[in-house]
Design an enzyme around this catalytic site. Structure first.
Site, short mmCIF file in Angstrom:
data_model
loop_
_atom_site.label_atom_id
_atom_site.label_comp_id
_atom_site.label_asym_id
_atom_site.label_seq_id
_atom_site.Cartn_x
_atom_site.Cartn_y
_atom_site.Cartn_z
N GLY A 1 0.83 -1.21 0.00
CA GLY A 1 0.00 0.00 0.00
C GLY A 1 0.86 1.26 0.00
N ILE B 1 -11.04 -0.84 8.69
CA ILE B 1 -12.03 -0.89 7.60
C ILE B 1 -13.35 -1.48 8.07
N THR C 1 -11.09 -8.96 9.39
CA THR C 1 -10.66 -7.91 8.43
C THR C 1 -11.11 -8.25 7.01
N THR D 1 -4.69 -11.97 -3.98
CA THR D 1 -3.46 -12.76 -4.06
C THR D 1 -3.63 -14.01 -4.92
N ASP D 2 -2.53 -14.50 -5.50
CA ASP D 2 -2.57 -15.76 -6.25
C ASP D 2 -2.87 -16.94 -5.32
N GLU D 3 -2.71 -16.74 -4.01
CA GLU D 3 -2.90 -17.87 -3.08
C GLU D 3 -4.35 -18.35 -3.03
N TYR E 1 -5.44 -17.70 5.78
CA TYR E 1 -5.17 -16.44 5.06
C TYR E 1 -5.82 -16.46 3.68
N LYS F 1 -9.17 -14.48 2.13
CA LYS F 1 -8.98 -13.58 0.97
C LYS F 1 -9.91 -14.02 -0.17
N LYS G 1 8.07 -12.12 6.40
CA LYS G 1 7.98 -12.80 5.11
C LYS G 1 9.37 -13.29 4.71
N PRO H 1 15.87 -20.08 8.67
CA PRO H 1 14.99 -21.25 8.81
C PRO H 1 14.21 -21.56 7.53
N TYR I 1 11.69 -23.87 5.50
CA TYR I 1 10.64 -24.85 5.79
C TYR I 1 10.75 -26.08 4.87
N ARG J 1 5.67 -25.96 7.19
CA ARG J 1 4.41 -25.27 7.50
C ARG J 1 3.25 -26.21 7.17
N PRO J 2 2.25 -26.35 8.05
CA PRO J 2 1.09 -27.20 7.72
C PRO J 2 0.34 -26.64 6.50
P1 NAD Z 1 1.08 -5.65 5.08
O1 NAD Z 1 0.82 -6.66 6.14
O2 NAD Z 1 2.45 -5.08 4.93
O3 NAD Z 1 0.10 -4.40 5.26
C1 NAD Z 1 -1.25 -4.52 5.58
C2 NAD Z 1 -1.74 -3.13 5.99
O4 NAD Z 1 -3.15 -3.22 6.29
C3 NAD Z 1 -1.05 -2.60 7.27
O5 NAD Z 1 -0.74 -1.24 7.10
C4 NAD Z 1 -2.12 -2.80 8.35
O6 NAD Z 1 -2.00 -1.88 9.42
C5 NAD Z 1 -3.38 -2.59 7.55
N1 NAD Z 1 -4.57 -3.25 8.15
C6 NAD Z 1 -4.66 -4.53 8.58
N2 NAD Z 1 -5.91 -4.77 9.05
C7 NAD Z 1 -6.61 -3.61 8.88
C8 NAD Z 1 -7.94 -3.24 9.16
N3 NAD Z 1 -8.80 -4.10 9.69
N4 NAD Z 1 -8.33 -1.98 8.86
C9 NAD Z 1 -7.45 -1.08 8.32
N5 NAD Z 1 -6.17 -1.39 8.06
C10 NAD Z 1 -5.75 -2.64 8.32
O7 NAD Z 1 0.57 -6.32 3.74
P2 NAD Z 1 1.05 -6.22 2.23
O8 NAD Z 1 2.05 -7.27 1.99
O9 NAD Z 1 1.34 -4.82 1.91
O10 NAD Z 1 -0.29 -6.67 1.48
C11 NAD Z 1 -1.25 -5.72 1.06
C12 NAD Z 1 -2.33 -6.42 0.28
O11 NAD Z 1 -1.79 -7.10 -0.84
C13 NAD Z 1 -3.08 -7.48 1.09
O12 NAD Z 1 -4.44 -7.41 0.77
C14 NAD Z 1 -2.47 -8.79 0.62
O13 NAD Z 1 -3.39 -9.85 0.74
C15 NAD Z 1 -2.18 -8.46 -0.83
N6 NAD Z 1 -1.08 -9.21 -1.43
C16 NAD Z 1 0.13 -9.31 -0.79
C17 NAD Z 1 1.17 -10.00 -1.40
C18 NAD Z 1 2.54 -10.12 -0.75
O14 NAD Z 1 3.39 -10.85 -1.26
N7 NAD Z 1 2.83 -9.41 0.32
C19 NAD Z 1 0.98 -10.59 -2.65
C20 NAD Z 1 -0.27 -10.47 -3.28
C21 NAD Z 1 -1.27 -9.77 -2.65
P1 TYD Z 2 6.01 -16.22 2.83
O1 TYD Z 2 6.94 -15.08 2.68
O2 TYD Z 2 5.40 -16.47 4.17
O3 TYD Z 2 4.90 -16.06 1.71
P2 TYD Z 2 3.72 -17.09 1.24
O4 TYD Z 2 3.70 -18.28 2.13
O5 TYD Z 2 2.50 -16.25 1.43
O6 TYD Z 2 4.04 -17.44 -0.16
O7 TYD Z 2 6.77 -17.55 2.41
C1 TYD Z 2 7.33 -17.71 1.12
C2 TYD Z 2 7.88 -19.12 1.02
O8 TYD Z 2 8.98 -19.25 1.93
C3 TYD Z 2 6.89 -20.18 1.45
O9 TYD Z 2 7.07 -21.34 0.63
C4 TYD Z 2 7.28 -20.51 2.89
C5 TYD Z 2 8.76 -20.27 2.89
N1 TYD Z 2 9.34 -19.78 4.18
C6 TYD Z 2 10.42 -20.46 4.76
O10 TYD Z 2 10.92 -21.47 4.23
N2 TYD Z 2 10.91 -19.99 5.95
C7 TYD Z 2 10.40 -18.89 6.56
O11 TYD Z 2 10.88 -18.53 7.66
C8 TYD Z 2 9.31 -18.20 5.94
C9 TYD Z 2 8.71 -16.98 6.59
C10 TYD Z 2 8.81 -18.68 4.75
#
Ligand code: NAD
Ligand code: TYD
Length: 328
Positions: A13, A54, A92, A116-118, A140, A144, A179, A195, A197, A264-265
């Site tokens: 964001g 929100i 949320t 997300t692609d997840e 998660y 979503k 992450k 670490p 997984y 991770r489970p």
């Molecule tokens: P992030 O965890 O860094 O940020 C989330 C933000 O949302 C934070 O600023 C938090 O304070 C705010 N927030 C959480 N709950 C809230 C609520 N109830 N009301 C108002 N604000 C709230 O996350 P990010 O990685 O920036 O992800 C942002 C979006 O993109 C998410 O919707 C996530 O699902 C999506 N997304 C993330 C990834 C990724 O790899 N990080 C990939 C694809 C999509």
């Molecule tokens: P993550 O960053 O949690 O994103 P997502 O699970 O949403 O894709 O994890 C990315 C990949 O890395 C996922 O396969 C899990 C792995 N991972 C580890 O091996 N060790 C770690 O400590 C973390 C956080 C993730």
């Protein structure tokens, strides 16, 4: 445009807000400031800030006043936390998305849901398209996916101008170190264990955060209401390859640093996203993984002021809970 950006203090964001403000938009940020929401992510970026959730209709009404469109990033975003404690994810993504949709419907605003692609689950070969069935594995991704379905229903039922943007794994500056990439970079910089997984052979489709932010902008401006757009990164890598590249970039010994830990489970094996539809809108990823990773490592190396308060705060407790037993 005047935009309401929900979750604008988070990782993606805040990168989106910075790009849009530089391009001339006026931005209101509504953010609850959870552990992942950092006001310093928006340092030096002109915006109006509303502190709130929100799922709080009065805060949403205050923040939505006079805007032209809504982009919703607000979410709980870490799979491991969703396994340990799913409640905030349900609240949320379910209630929060509903409150935003109702407010946007009342004001007839264009609404972009960042997803997300997840939501598609894991794919052994090939890539997901926007028509692929939803098959989420974690609390998660399941919540979503639920939010995406609710967004779609507001287009079908009420004619709200909705768009859904599904991104693959993002990385880059300002990502909270729970992450994979920022966690490994900071651990490597401190000489701490890395670490990995399971067998480390899970595959993720990496997208530099600025590319995703620009993709969301394309969908906001040019997307067709009611449609879903996948925004995938240009490169796929196994986790162990990513971790080894980080060790090489930071310096250190793979053998001493890398530690394989309990998996991770429900761990999705592979993500891969086809992005032809958003490409047809004129978007293209600009940053390949090798370049983006170097930029990311350099940013963490140069910005200790950003991560030091995180590493010395609640994050310690989280880290101990998540990794204490795994790492012995
Ligand atoms: P992030 O965890 O860094 O940020 C989330 C933000 O949302 C934070 O600023 C938090 O304070 C705010 N927030 C959480 N709950 C809230 C609520 N109830 N009301 C108002 N604000 C709230 O996350 P990010 O990685 O920036 O992800 C942002 C979006 O993109 C998410 O919707 C996530 O699902 C999506 N997304 C993330 C990834 C990724 O790899 N990080 C990939 C694809 C999509
Ligand atoms: P993550 O960053 O949690 O994103 P997502 O699970 O949403 O894709 O994890 C990315 C990949 O890395 C996922 O396969 C899990 C792995 N991972 C580890 O091996 N060790 C770690 O400590 C973390 C956080 C993730």
């Amino acid at each position: 445009m005047k935009l309401l950006v929900c979750g604008g203090a988070g990782f993606i964001g805040s990168n989106f807000v910075r790009i849009r403000v530089a391009g001339g938009d006026e931005v209101v940020v509504l953010d609850k400031l959870t552990y992942a929401g950092r006001e310093e992510n928006l340092k030096g970026v002109e915006h109006t800030f509303v502190h709130g959730a929100i799922e709080d209709p009065s805060k949403v009404a205050e923040a939505m006043d006079g805007v032209d469109a809504v982009v919703n990033f607000a979410a709980e975003t870490h799979v491991d936390r969703s396994i340990a404690d799913p409640m905030a994810f349900v609240r949320t993504h379910g209630e929060g998305t509903y409150i935003l949709l109702e407010a946007a419907r009342e004001r007839k605003l264009r609404y972009v849901q960042v997803s997300t692609d997840e939501v598609y689950g894991s794919i052994a070969e090939g890539s997901f398209t926007e028509e692929s069935p939803l098959a989420p594995s974690s609390p998660y991704s399941a919540t979503k996916a639920g939010a995406d379905l609710l967004v779609g229903s507001y287009f079908d039922t009420f004619g709200l101008e909705t768009l859904i943007c599904r991104g693959s794994n993002n990385y880059g500056p300002n990502q909270y170190p729970e992450k994979l990439i920022p966690l490994m970079v900071l651990n490597a910089l401190h000489g701490d264990k890395l670490p990995v997984y399971g067998d480390g052979l899970n595959v993720r489709n990496w997208l530099f955060v600025e590319d995703f932010a620009r993709g969301i902008g394309h969908v906001l401006e040019h997307g067709v209401a009611g449609e879903v757009y996948n925004v995938g990164g240009p490169d796929e890598e196994t986790n162990i390859t990513v971790v080894k590249r980080i060790v090489a970039a930071v310096g250190g010994s793979e053998d001493e640093l890398i530690s394989y830990v309990t998996d991770r489970p429900g761990h999705d094996r592979r993500y891969s996203l086809g992005s032809e539809k958003v490409r047809a809108l004129g978007w293209e990823a600009q940053v390949r993984f090798a370049e983006g990773l170097d930029r990311t490592v350099a940013w963490y190396r140069d910005n200790a002021w950003w991560w030091e308060p995180i590493r010395s705060g609640d994050y310690r407790e989280y880290y101990e809970r998540q990794y204490g037993t795994k790492l012995g």
